[in-house]
Design an enzyme around this catalytic site. Structure first.
Site, PDB file in Angstrom:
ATOM      1  N   PRO A   1       0.765  -1.249   0.000  1.00 39.44           N
ATOM      2  CA  PRO A   1       0.000   0.000   0.000  1.00 39.44           C
ATOM      3  C   PRO A   1       0.798   1.302   0.000  1.00 39.44           C
ATOM      4  O   PRO A   1       0.628   2.158   0.873  1.00 39.44           O
ATOM      5  CB  PRO A   1      -0.833  -0.134   1.276  1.00 39.44           C
ATOM      6  CG  PRO A   1       0.051  -0.907   2.200  1.00 39.44           C
ATOM      7  CD  PRO A   1       0.740  -1.913   1.304  1.00 39.44           C
ATOM      8  N   CYS A   2       1.630   1.494  -1.002  1.00 37.06           N
ATOM      9  CA  CYS A   2       2.376   2.753  -1.078  1.00 37.06           C
ATOM     10  C   CYS A   2       1.444   3.942  -1.323  1.00 37.06           C
ATOM     11  O   CYS A   2       1.826   5.084  -1.081  1.00 37.06           O
ATOM     12  CB  CYS A   2       3.474   2.671  -2.118  1.00 37.06           C
ATOM     13  SG  CYS A   2       2.926   2.291  -3.781  1.00 37.06           S
ATOM     14  N   HIS A   3       0.211   3.678  -1.747  1.00 32.94           N
ATOM     15  CA  HIS A   3      -0.753   4.764  -1.918  1.00 32.94           C
ATOM     16  C   HIS A   3      -1.119   5.400  -0.581  1.00 32.94           C
ATOM     17  O   HIS A   3      -1.647   6.511  -0.553  1.00 32.94           O
ATOM     18  CB  HIS A   3      -2.016   4.268  -2.646  1.00 32.94           C
ATOM     19  CG  HIS A   3      -2.724   3.139  -1.969  1.00 32.94           C
ATOM     20  ND1 HIS A   3      -2.338   1.824  -2.147  1.00 32.94           N
ATOM     21  CD2 HIS A   3      -3.767   3.112  -1.106  1.00 32.94           C
ATOM     22  CE1 HIS A   3      -3.134   1.035  -1.427  1.00 32.94           C
ATOM     23  NE2 HIS A   3      -4.005   1.807  -0.773  1.00 32.94           N
TER      24      HIS A   3
END
Length: 165
Positions: free
Chosen positions: A135-137
């Site tokens: 989940p780099c978002h």
């Protein structure tokens, strides 16, 4: 053997790439998940085999995530991708809980990195080959702004909206 599949999603057609694995659910360890138009995203190469069935377990989890009923992925990632530093950063990104965000600075602090290393951390996050599932978002600017997402800021906003972060 490298296998791939594509699936429709609210972000457009996703490209899944994996390797056969005796320990992964469904028999495939994920090496890449790319969004349409992604900067540095994977492209299908000669010698890869399309195998939609190899990704059934992963596809089911993605569909559940996009429907709002899955908050944590249980997907085996193929080993060997990235540098030691990148893997350290990606492991930290994996700890950011669903529905929350953190900043690049907080992530650097969590890893014991200096303020000067925030740029290197951002570069490592930008090289994440597993968008959506890693989940780099959920990593945002210090002022709360949406910054730097290889899949595009519109996709980042849609993912955060999905998670109501």
């Amino acid at each position: 053997m490298t296998v791939y599949a594509t699936i429709d999603s609210p972000l457009g057609e996703l490209l899944l790439v994996g390797e056969e694995s005796a320990t992964a659910k469904g028999g495939t360890a994920l090496t890449s998940l790319s969004l349409p138009g992604q900067k540095g995203g994977a492209v299908v190469l000669d010698g890869w085999t399309r195998d939609d069935e190899a990704f059934e377990a992963i596809t089911a989890q993605l569909r559940s995530y996009f429907s709002g009923s899955l908050t944590h992925f249980d997907i085996e990632y193929a080993v060997g991708a990235g540098t030691e530093f990148q893997r350290k950063v990606w492991d930290a990104v994996d700890t950011v809980p669903y529905g929350t965000t953190t900043t690049y600075g907080r992530l650097a602090e969590q890893l014991g990195l200096s303020r000067a290393a925030v740029r290197a951390l951002g570069t490592a996050i930008g090289r994440n080959p597993l968008l959506v599932v890693r989940p780099c978002h959920r990593v945002i600017g210090a002022d709360g702004s949406l910054t730097g997402y290889a899949g595009g800021l519109e996709s980042k906003r849609r993912l955060l909206d999905l998670e109501s972060a």
